[in-house]
Design a protein around this motif. Structure first.
Motif, PDB file in Angstrom:
ATOM      1  N   ASN A  10       0.826  -1.203   0.000  1.00 42.14           N
ATOM      2  CA  ASN A  10       0.000   0.000   0.000  1.00 42.14           C
ATOM      3  C   ASN A  10       0.863   1.257   0.000  1.00 42.14           C
ATOM      4  O   ASN A  10       0.422   2.307  -0.440  1.00 42.14           O
ATOM      5  CB  ASN A  10      -0.924   0.022   1.221  1.00 42.14           C
ATOM      6  CG  ASN A  10      -1.960  -1.072   1.154  1.00 42.14           C
ATOM      7  OD1 ASN A  10      -2.475  -1.377   0.084  1.00 42.14           O
ATOM      8  ND2 ASN A  10      -2.238  -1.691   2.282  1.00 42.14           N
ATOM      9  N   ILE A  11       2.069   1.122   0.528  1.00 36.96           N
ATOM     10  CA  ILE A  11       2.979   2.260   0.603  1.00 36.96           C
ATOM     11  C   ILE A  11       4.400   1.770   0.365  1.00 36.96           C
ATOM     12  O   ILE A  11       4.760   0.668   0.767  1.00 36.96           O
ATOM     13  CB  ILE A  11       2.868   2.983   1.974  1.00 36.96           C
ATOM     14  CG1 ILE A  11       3.676   4.272   1.980  1.00 36.96           C
ATOM     15  CG2 ILE A  11       3.235   2.075   3.120  1.00 36.96           C
ATOM     16  CD1 ILE A  11       3.362   5.185   3.151  1.00 36.96           C
TER      17      ILE A  11
ATOM     18  N   VAL B  91       6.445   3.695  -9.271  1.00 35.61           N
ATOM     19  CA  VAL B  91       5.416   4.361  -8.476  1.00 35.61           C
ATOM     20  C   VAL B  91       4.180   4.624  -9.327  1.00 35.61           C
ATOM     21  O   VAL B  91       3.045   4.386  -8.893  1.00 35.61           O
ATOM     22  CB  VAL B  91       5.967   5.676  -7.863  1.00 35.61           C
ATOM     23  CG1 VAL B  91       4.853   6.539  -7.304  1.00 35.61           C
ATOM     24  CG2 VAL B  91       6.997   5.350  -6.785  1.00 35.61           C
TER      25      VAL B  91
ATOM     26  N   GLU C 194       0.793   2.588  -8.960  1.00 38.61           N
ATOM     27  CA  GLU C 194       0.003   3.596  -8.245  1.00 38.61           C
ATOM     28  C   GLU C 194       0.285   3.549  -6.747  1.00 38.61           C
ATOM     29  O   GLU C 194      -0.621   3.437  -5.919  1.00 38.61           O
ATOM     30  CB  GLU C 194      -1.482   3.403  -8.534  1.00 38.61           C
ATOM     31  CG  GLU C 194      -1.823   3.561 -10.001  1.00 38.61           C
ATOM     32  CD  GLU C 194      -3.287   3.329 -10.319  1.00 38.61           C
ATOM     33  OE1 GLU C 194      -4.037   2.833  -9.458  1.00 38.61           O
ATOM     34  OE2 GLU C 194      -3.678   3.655 -11.447  1.00 38.61           O
TER      35      GLU C 194
ATOM     36  N   THR D 142       1.563   4.906  -3.124  1.00 43.40           N
ATOM     37  CA  THR D 142       1.848   6.018  -2.229  1.00 43.40           C
ATOM     38  C   THR D 142       3.275   5.801  -1.769  1.00 43.40           C
ATOM     39  O   THR D 142       3.638   4.702  -1.338  1.00 43.40           O
ATOM     40  CB  THR D 142       0.878   6.004  -1.030  1.00 43.40           C
ATOM     41  OG1 THR D 142      -0.439   6.191  -1.535  1.00 43.40           O
ATOM     42  CG2 THR D 142       1.227   7.096  -0.035  1.00 43.40           C
ATOM     43  N   THR D 143       4.102   6.829  -1.860  1.00 45.16           N
ATOM     44  CA  THR D 143       5.527   6.665  -1.572  1.00 45.16           C
ATOM     45  C   THR D 143       6.004   7.756  -0.640  1.00 45.16           C
ATOM     46  O   THR D 143       5.685   8.929  -0.813  1.00 45.16           O
ATOM     47  CB  THR D 143       6.341   6.724  -2.881  1.00 45.16           C
ATOM     48  OG1 THR D 143       5.817   5.739  -3.785  1.00 45.16           O
ATOM     49  CG2 THR D 143       7.811   6.452  -2.644  1.00 45.16           C
ATOM     50  N   LEU D 144       6.777   7.347   0.346  1.00 46.99           N
ATOM     51  CA  LEU D 144       7.454   8.282   1.239  1.00 46.99           C
ATOM     52  C   LEU D 144       8.943   8.116   0.987  1.00 46.99           C
ATOM     53  O   LEU D 144       9.498   7.035   1.178  1.00 46.99           O
ATOM     54  CB  LEU D 144       7.124   7.985   2.700  1.00 46.99           C
ATOM     55  CG  LEU D 144       7.873   8.814   3.734  1.00 46.99           C
ATOM     56  CD1 LEU D 144       7.492  10.287   3.612  1.00 46.99           C
ATOM     57  CD2 LEU D 144       7.577   8.309   5.129  1.00 46.99           C
TER      58      LEU D 144
ATOM     59  N   GLY E 257       7.569  13.679  -6.614  1.00 49.84           N
ATOM     60  CA  GLY E 257       6.456  13.759  -5.679  1.00 49.84           C
ATOM     61  C   GLY E 257       5.616  15.006  -5.810  1.00 49.84           C
ATOM     62  O   GLY E 257       5.926  15.934  -6.542  1.00 49.84           O
ATOM     63  N   ASN E 258       4.545  14.995  -5.068  1.00 49.59           N
ATOM     64  CA  ASN E 258       3.617  16.111  -5.110  1.00 49.59           C
ATOM     65  C   ASN E 258       3.609  16.915  -3.816  1.00 49.59           C
ATOM     66  O   ASN E 258       2.866  17.876  -3.687  1.00 49.59           O
ATOM     67  CB  ASN E 258       2.197  15.618  -5.437  1.00 49.59           C
ATOM     68  CG  ASN E 258       1.744  14.539  -4.483  1.00 49.59           C
ATOM     69  OD1 ASN E 258       2.344  14.301  -3.447  1.00 49.59           O
ATOM     70  ND2 ASN E 258       0.678  13.859  -4.851  1.00 49.59           N
ATOM     71  N   ARG E 259       4.450  16.531  -2.879  1.00 49.78           N
ATOM     72  CA  ARG E 259       4.512  17.217  -1.594  1.00 49.78           C
ATOM     73  C   ARG E 259       5.934  17.132  -1.066  1.00 49.78           C
ATOM     74  O   ARG E 259       6.586  16.104  -1.200  1.00 49.78           O
ATOM     75  CB  ARG E 259       3.546  16.523  -0.632  1.00 49.78           C
ATOM     76  CG  ARG E 259       3.399  17.162   0.690  1.00 49.78           C
ATOM     77  CD  ARG E 259       2.242  16.480   1.404  1.00 49.78           C
ATOM     78  NE  ARG E 259       2.209  16.861   2.790  1.00 49.78           N
ATOM     79  CZ  ARG E 259       1.628  16.156   3.727  1.00 49.78           C
ATOM     80  NH1 ARG E 259       1.016  15.025   3.431  1.00 49.78           N
ATOM     81  NH2 ARG E 259       1.638  16.562   4.970  1.00 49.78           N
TER      82      ARG E 259
ATOM     83  N   SER F  49       3.245  21.993  -1.255  1.00 47.54           N
ATOM     84  CA  SER F  49       2.730  21.060  -2.267  1.00 47.54           C
ATOM     85  C   SER F  49       2.126  21.846  -3.422  1.00 47.54           C
ATOM     86  O   SER F  49       2.083  23.079  -3.398  1.00 47.54           O
ATOM     87  CB  SER F  49       1.675  20.127  -1.649  1.00 47.54           C
ATOM     88  OG  SER F  49       0.590  20.871  -1.143  1.00 47.54           O
TER      89      SER F  49
END
Length: 139
Positions: A43-44, A70, A74, A76-78, A91-93, A107
């Motif tokens: 999930n991540i 990613v 699809e 979610t990545t940290l 990334g978007n943030r 963001s």
């Protein structure tokens, strides 16, 4: 099936199935690890300095592969990185931390307009001192 997955990396690992992982280059090991991390359909995806020990060309390859993986899965990545350009490009943030505290977060369109110089200015404005980590600045 594993061979086909390796072929998607476009670095020739599909032809080295019998090679010991310890004999692969750092970039090849990172690419393999990235691919293997997606087999369980997480999930991540957590990435901690996943290009830090690589030469610039391999770091770019792994960065590009990361983006593809990613997007494809699809995820979610940290991603934790000291490479400011990488933080700006991916990334978007973006969250900047210092001494364990979140000191800056951005963001969307605001992130798209950032540069390394602007990030350094924000750090200095918030902390009242210049950033001391050359690796982050020069990354």
């Amino acid at each position: 099936m594993f061979k086909e997955h390796l072929a998607t990396l476009n670095i020739g690992l599909e032809d080295r199935l019998n090679a010991k992982v310890g004999l692969l280059s750092g970039g090849e090991r990172q690419a393999l690890s990235l691919l293997m991390a997606t087999f369980t359909e997480p999930n991540i995806l957590l990435l901690d300095e996943h290009t830090a020990a690589l030469d610039p060309s391999r770091a770019e390859l792994i960065t590009n592969l990361t983006g593809e993986v990613v997007e494809q899965f699809e995820l979610t990545t940290l991603m934790v990185t000291h490479n400011m350009q990488q933080a700006l490009d991916l990334g978007n943030r973006l969250i900047m931390m210092d001494k364990g505290q979140i000191i800056f977060e951005v963001s969307g369109e605001e992130k798209q307009g950032l540069t390394i110089e602007k990030l350094l200015h924000e750090f200095q404005r918030i902390r009242g001192t210049q950033m001391e980590n050359d690796r982050a600045i020069l990354g």
